[in-house]
Scaffold this motif. Structure first.
Motif, PDB file in Angstrom:
ATOM      1  N   ASN A 110       0.767  -1.290  -0.068  1.00  0.00           N
ATOM      2  CA  ASN A 110       0.042   0.032   0.055  1.00  0.00           C
ATOM      3  C   ASN A 110       0.900   1.240  -0.170  1.00  0.00           C
ATOM      4  N   ASN A 212       0.323   7.184   0.448  1.00  0.00           N
ATOM      5  CA  ASN A 212      -0.300   5.741  -0.154  1.00  0.00           C
ATOM      6  C   ASN A 212       0.033   5.635  -1.756  1.00  0.00           C
ATOM      7  N   PRO A 214       0.619   2.343  -4.997  1.00  0.00           N
ATOM      8  CA  PRO A 214       0.698   0.795  -5.047  1.00  0.00           C
ATOM      9  C   PRO A 214       2.179   0.618  -5.439  1.00  0.00           C
ATOM     10  N   LYS A 284      -1.917  -4.194   2.005  1.00  0.00           N
ATOM     11  CA  LYS A 284      -3.195  -3.659   1.566  1.00  0.00           C
ATOM     12  C   LYS A 284      -4.312  -4.574   2.186  1.00  0.00           C
TER      13      LYS A 284
END
Length: 327
Positions: A110, A212, A214, A284
């Protein structure tokens, strides 16, 4: 980015002859290449060790790609089916105009998983403490270095610190322990190991300031996603089970599950590492990659002048499978 593509093309030239003569494999076998072997990817190992892939009728052939360039070349040359790496690898390939570029179909981590380490304990640390000091940030062009640069810029101190990007990421700890710089950034379990031996102390997570994004995700070629959609769905069902397990259990419990994946790491270090990642929300809760997070990653890369345009979110990210599973 250009260096990434050149290196990728060289890797492909090496492995393409191998792919031409590769044996066909059973449909229930997924060849998975990971960018590195890290406790940062704990849910993946939980899925393996708890038998979640087996429950889906899948066999996972896991290999360590040792870098995004190698992982991506294996995907493109069909030496691997699924890759676990940073989404930026897919962005670079897409921006170069390749038609069968890798599609990201599920996120795993995350945020940035590195921690700022100081030689002294500082429970009241702020970025202003780094003004006038030297920090080892990793090689220029690497996402950990770009994320740290973004964090320092956001905090208004980037131009006030000595950002040392001359030391390769895998050499940073040795250089820091040897006396270079005032701060460095490291991932777990190295952070816990350094604290245990008294060489350095964690003062903050980079993610606290960079936000945050990916950081690590699963991807495959567009062709593979189209022809093996069912296998990818089963794969992600197992990952979601593992994500839930990590969310609902403490570090010691998770460490006991994945200890076979890290036989040389002491259990207290493994447990501490997982707890620290859970504390910063690194794992995540579900694999959906939101546009806002994806755009932040791309902006970080653009701000570092590694690329000059954003890729289309709808082209790179395909949340359809994970949304179906979660629903």
């Amino acid at each position: 980015m250009r260096k990434f593509i050149i290196t990728l093309l060289i890797c492909c030239l090496v492995v393409l002859p191998l792919s031409a003569c590769a044996n066909t494999k059973p449909d229930n076998t997924i060849r998975l290449t990971e960018v590195t072997h890290s406790v940062f990817y704990a849910p993946l190992y939980v899925a393996i060790e708890n038998g979640y892939f087996q429950e889906e009728g899948l066999k996972i052939d896991l290999s360590n790609g040792q870098g995004a360039n190698n992982c991506m070349s294996q995907i493109i040359s069909k030496q691997a089916d699924i890759g676990l790496m940073g989404p930026e690898a897919s962005i670079y390939v897409y921006n170069e105009g390749r038609q069968n570029y890798p599609v990201v179909f599920g996120g795993l981590t995350n945020c940035d998983g590195s921690f700022i380490m100081s030689r002294e304990k500082n429970p009241n640390f702020t970025l202003n403490d780094m003004v006038g000091k030297e920090i080892l940030g990793g090689r220029k062009g690497g996402v950990p270095a770009m994320s740290l640069e973004y964090a320092l810029k956001t905090g208004g101190v980037f131009d006030k610190v000595n950002f040392n990007s001359s030391v390769q990421f895998d050499m940073m700890v040795g250089a820091f322990v040897g006396g270079t710089a005032d701060y460095c950034t490291v991932f777990e379990p190295t952070a816990s190991m350094l604290e245990k031996e008294g060489s350095a102390h964690v003062v903050a997570s980079v993610a606290k300031y960079s936000g945050n994004m990916p950081f690590t995700a699963f991807m495959c070629s567009k062709d593979y996603l189209k022809t093996h959609n069912l296998q990818v769905e089963k794969f992600m069902r197992a990952i979601i089970k593992a994500m839930n397990f990590v969310q609902n259990n403490d570090g010691e419990t998770v460490a006991n599950v994945i200890r076979k994946s890290f036989p040389s790491t002491d259990m207290d270090i493994l447990s501490s590492s997982i707890n620290r990642y859970k504390e910063i929300g690194a794992y995540k809760a579900n694999p959906i990659i939101e546009k806002e997070e994806f755009d932040r990653l791309q902006q970080i890369i653009i701000d570092s002048k590694i690329m000059d345009k954003k890729a289309d979110y709808s082209k790179i990210i395909d949340n359809s499978i994970v949304k179906k599973l979660i629903k």
